[in-house]
Design a protein around this motif. Structure first.
Motif, PDB file in Angstrom:
ATOM      1  N   LEU A  11      55.779  47.510  68.993  1.00  0.00           N
ATOM      2  CA  LEU A  11      54.347  47.508  68.800  1.00  0.00           C
ATOM      3  C   LEU A  11      54.045  47.613  67.315  1.00  0.00           C
ATOM      4  O   LEU A  11      54.682  48.387  66.604  1.00  0.00           O
ATOM      5  CB  LEU A  11      53.732  48.697  69.550  1.00  0.00           C
ATOM      6  CG  LEU A  11      52.253  48.956  69.342  1.00  0.00           C
ATOM      7  CD1 LEU A  11      51.430  47.814  69.950  1.00  0.00           C
ATOM      8  CD2 LEU A  11      51.874  50.276  69.954  1.00  0.00           C
ATOM      9  N   GLU A  12      53.104  46.832  66.846  1.00  0.00           N
ATOM     10  CA  GLU A  12      52.668  46.940  65.457  1.00  0.00           C
ATOM     11  C   GLU A  12      51.233  47.423  65.441  1.00  0.00           C
ATOM     12  O   GLU A  12      50.394  46.943  66.203  1.00  0.00           O
ATOM     13  CB  GLU A  12      52.781  45.601  64.726  1.00  0.00           C
ATOM     14  CG  GLU A  12      54.175  45.276  64.296  1.00  0.00           C
ATOM     15  CD  GLU A  12      54.223  44.115  63.303  1.00  0.00           C
ATOM     16  OE1 GLU A  12      53.180  43.496  63.017  1.00  0.00           O
ATOM     17  OE2 GLU A  12      55.321  43.839  62.819  1.00  0.00           O
ATOM     18  N   VAL A  13      50.973  48.390  64.579  1.00  0.00           N
ATOM     19  CA  VAL A  13      49.622  48.926  64.417  1.00  0.00           C
ATOM     20  C   VAL A  13      49.262  48.857  62.938  1.00  0.00           C
ATOM     21  O   VAL A  13      50.143  48.908  62.079  1.00  0.00           O
ATOM     22  CB  VAL A  13      49.529  50.385  64.925  1.00  0.00           C
ATOM     23  CG1 VAL A  13      49.798  50.472  66.409  1.00  0.00           C
ATOM     24  CG2 VAL A  13      50.463  51.291  64.161  1.00  0.00           C
ATOM     25  N   PRO A  14      47.970  48.750  62.633  1.00  0.00           N
ATOM     26  CA  PRO A  14      47.593  48.758  61.217  1.00  0.00           C
ATOM     27  C   PRO A  14      47.639  50.176  60.659  1.00  0.00           C
ATOM     28  O   PRO A  14      47.243  51.133  61.330  1.00  0.00           O
ATOM     29  CB  PRO A  14      46.164  48.208  61.225  1.00  0.00           C
ATOM     30  CG  PRO A  14      45.655  48.493  62.589  1.00  0.00           C
ATOM     31  CD  PRO A  14      46.844  48.476  63.500  1.00  0.00           C
ATOM     32  N   CYS A  15      48.125  50.315  59.460  1.00  0.00           N
ATOM     33  CA  CYS A  15      48.119  51.607  58.778  1.00  0.00           C
ATOM     34  C   CYS A  15      46.655  52.047  58.679  1.00  0.00           C
ATOM     35  O   CYS A  15      45.799  51.279  58.245  1.00  0.00           O
ATOM     36  CB  CYS A  15      48.721  51.465  57.380  1.00  0.00           C
ATOM     37  SG  CYS A  15      48.584  52.944  56.355  1.00  0.00           S
ATOM     38  N   PRO A  16      46.341  53.288  59.092  1.00  0.00           N
ATOM     39  CA  PRO A  16      44.952  53.743  59.038  1.00  0.00           C
ATOM     40  C   PRO A  16      44.366  53.755  57.630  1.00  0.00           C
ATOM     41  O   PRO A  16      43.164  53.699  57.456  1.00  0.00           O
ATOM     42  CB  PRO A  16      45.005  55.167  59.596  1.00  0.00           C
ATOM     43  CG  PRO A  16      46.268  55.247  60.358  1.00  0.00           C
ATOM     44  CD  PRO A  16      47.213  54.284  59.711  1.00  0.00           C
ATOM     45  N   ARG A  17      45.217  53.798  56.645  1.00  0.00           N
ATOM     46  CA  ARG A  17      44.736  53.878  55.259  1.00  0.00           C
ATOM     47  C   ARG A  17      44.584  52.508  54.604  1.00  0.00           C
ATOM     48  O   ARG A  17      43.549  52.186  54.067  1.00  0.00           O
ATOM     49  CB  ARG A  17      45.710  54.738  54.450  1.00  0.00           C
ATOM     50  CG  ARG A  17      45.394  54.870  53.022  1.00  0.00           C
ATOM     51  CD  ARG A  17      44.229  55.807  52.823  1.00  0.00           C
ATOM     52  NE  ARG A  17      43.797  55.681  51.448  1.00  0.00           N
ATOM     53  CZ  ARG A  17      42.545  55.788  51.060  1.00  0.00           C
ATOM     54  NH1 ARG A  17      41.616  56.056  51.921  1.00  0.00           N
ATOM     55  NH2 ARG A  17      42.233  55.654  49.807  1.00  0.00           N
ATOM     56  N   CYS A  18      45.629  51.661  54.678  1.00  0.00           N
ATOM     57  CA  CYS A  18      45.623  50.402  53.923  1.00  0.00           C
ATOM     58  C   CYS A  18      45.661  49.158  54.798  1.00  0.00           C
ATOM     59  O   CYS A  18      45.628  48.050  54.293  1.00  0.00           O
ATOM     60  CB  CYS A  18      46.777  50.374  52.932  1.00  0.00           C
ATOM     61  SG  CYS A  18      48.401  50.208  53.721  1.00  0.00           S
ATOM     62  N   GLN A  19      45.762  49.351  56.106  1.00  0.00           N
ATOM     63  CA  GLN A  19      45.762  48.270  57.093  1.00  0.00           C
ATOM     64  C   GLN A  19      47.035  47.413  57.099  1.00  0.00           C
ATOM     65  O   GLN A  19      47.096  46.391  57.761  1.00  0.00           O
ATOM     66  CB  GLN A  19      44.541  47.359  56.918  1.00  0.00           C
ATOM     67  CG  GLN A  19      43.206  48.103  56.993  1.00  0.00           C
ATOM     68  CD  GLN A  19      43.046  48.895  58.279  1.00  0.00           C
ATOM     69  OE1 GLN A  19      43.228  48.370  59.355  1.00  0.00           O
ATOM     70  NE2 GLN A  19      42.723  50.171  58.160  1.00  0.00           N
ATOM     71  N   THR A  20      48.080  47.803  56.384  1.00  0.00           N
ATOM     72  CA  THR A  20      49.359  47.099  56.426  1.00  0.00           C
ATOM     73  C   THR A  20      49.946  47.226  57.832  1.00  0.00           C
ATOM     74  O   THR A  20      49.928  48.313  58.402  1.00  0.00           O
ATOM     75  CB  THR A  20      50.346  47.719  55.415  1.00  0.00           C
ATOM     76  OG1 THR A  20      49.812  47.580  54.108  1.00  0.00           O
ATOM     77  CG2 THR A  20      51.716  47.074  55.484  1.00  0.00           C
ATOM     78  N   PRO A  21      50.466  46.149  58.428  1.00  0.00           N
ATOM     79  CA  PRO A  21      51.077  46.272  59.753  1.00  0.00           C
ATOM     80  C   PRO A  21      52.285  47.221  59.724  1.00  0.00           C
ATOM     81  O   PRO A  21      53.115  47.162  58.819  1.00  0.00           O
ATOM     82  CB  PRO A  21      51.534  44.846  60.074  1.00  0.00           C
ATOM     83  CG  PRO A  21      50.717  43.978  59.188  1.00  0.00           C
ATOM     84  CD  PRO A  21      50.447  44.775  57.940  1.00  0.00           C
ATOM     85  N   VAL A  22      52.340  48.109  60.710  1.00  0.00           N
ATOM     86  CA  VAL A  22      53.393  49.120  60.787  1.00  0.00           C
ATOM     87  C   VAL A  22      54.065  49.019  62.152  1.00  0.00           C
ATOM     88  O   VAL A  22      53.394  49.046  63.175  1.00  0.00           O
ATOM     89  CB  VAL A  22      52.797  50.539  60.625  1.00  0.00           C
ATOM     90  CG1 VAL A  22      53.870  51.594  60.776  1.00  0.00           C
ATOM     91  CG2 VAL A  22      52.068  50.678  59.310  1.00  0.00           C
ATOM     92  N   LEU A  29      59.265  57.324  59.909  1.00  0.00           N
ATOM     93  CA  LEU A  29      58.918  58.738  59.892  1.00  0.00           C
ATOM     94  C   LEU A  29      57.446  58.982  59.568  1.00  0.00           C
ATOM     95  O   LEU A  29      56.947  60.087  59.761  1.00  0.00           O
ATOM     96  CB  LEU A  29      59.794  59.476  58.881  1.00  0.00           C
ATOM     97  CG  LEU A  29      61.299  59.390  59.124  1.00  0.00           C
ATOM     98  CD1 LEU A  29      62.057  60.100  58.014  1.00  0.00           C
ATOM     99  CD2 LEU A  29      61.654  59.957  60.481  1.00  0.00           C
ATOM    100  N   PHE A  30      56.752  57.981  59.059  1.00  0.00           N
ATOM    101  CA  PHE A  30      55.368  58.160  58.625  1.00  0.00           C
ATOM    102  C   PHE A  30      54.350  57.555  59.587  1.00  0.00           C
ATOM    103  O   PHE A  30      53.168  57.549  59.306  1.00  0.00           O
ATOM    104  CB  PHE A  30      55.179  57.554  57.232  1.00  0.00           C
ATOM    105  CG  PHE A  30      56.183  58.054  56.247  1.00  0.00           C
ATOM    106  CD1 PHE A  30      56.205  59.383  55.856  1.00  0.00           C
ATOM    107  CD2 PHE A  30      57.146  57.204  55.741  1.00  0.00           C
ATOM    108  CE1 PHE A  30      57.150  59.847  54.962  1.00  0.00           C
ATOM    109  CE2 PHE A  30      58.097  57.666  54.843  1.00  0.00           C
ATOM    110  CZ  PHE A  30      58.099  58.986  54.447  1.00  0.00           C
ATOM    111  N   ARG A  31      54.827  56.990  60.727  1.00  0.00           N
ATOM    112  CA  ARG A  31      53.896  56.316  61.631  1.00  0.00           C
ATOM    113  C   ARG A  31      52.755  57.227  62.043  1.00  0.00           C
ATOM    114  O   ARG A  31      52.981  58.427  62.181  1.00  0.00           O
ATOM    115  CB  ARG A  31      54.641  55.759  62.846  1.00  0.00           C
ATOM    116  CG  ARG A  31      55.157  56.787  63.787  1.00  0.00           C
ATOM    117  CD  ARG A  31      55.820  56.133  64.999  1.00  0.00           C
ATOM    118  NE  ARG A  31      56.254  57.190  65.869  1.00  0.00           N
ATOM    119  CZ  ARG A  31      57.453  57.395  66.291  1.00  0.00           C
ATOM    120  NH1 ARG A  31      58.410  56.557  65.974  1.00  0.00           N
ATOM    121  NH2 ARG A  31      57.753  58.401  67.069  1.00  0.00           N
ATOM    122  N   PRO A  32      51.573  56.806  62.138  1.00  0.00           N
ATOM    123  CA  PRO A  32      51.102  55.427  62.102  1.00  0.00           C
ATOM    124  C   PRO A  32      50.885  54.887  60.697  1.00  0.00           C
ATOM    125  O   PRO A  32      50.368  53.789  60.519  1.00  0.00           O
ATOM    126  CB  PRO A  32      49.766  55.501  62.847  1.00  0.00           C
ATOM    127  CG  PRO A  32      49.238  56.838  62.477  1.00  0.00           C
ATOM    128  CD  PRO A  32      50.463  57.727  62.424  1.00  0.00           C
TER     129      PRO A  32
END
Length: 80
Positions: A11-22, A29-32
């Protein structure tokens, strides 16, 4: 007849801060968030009050003490 399982993409989600796909994988270790930097920036925004959950403001200790005293006296604050 056996079914071949195809490897699924994580699953890929956008980083809540910069919107980079994660990628949502245990190795991240930093998800999301995409990085420690984005995670710390977000934490700082919560700490300084930039991020907050909508709702009624919390009561301070004085208001709580007054509410307890009214309840002990049986004063509901309503005029019936």
């Amino acid at each position: 007849m056996s079914q071949r399982q195809t490897p699924s993409r994580p699953l890929e989600v956008p980083c809540p801060r910069c919107q980079t796909p994660v990628a949502w994988v245990e190795e991240n270790l930093f998800r999301p968030f995409c990085s420690e930097r984005c995670k710390l920036i977000d934490l700082g925004a919560w700490a300084d009050g930039s991020h907050r959950i909508a709702g009624e403001p919390a009561m301070d200790e004085t208001e709580i003490d007054e509410m307890i005293m009214r309840a002990e006296r049986g004063d509901t604050g309503r005029e019936d």
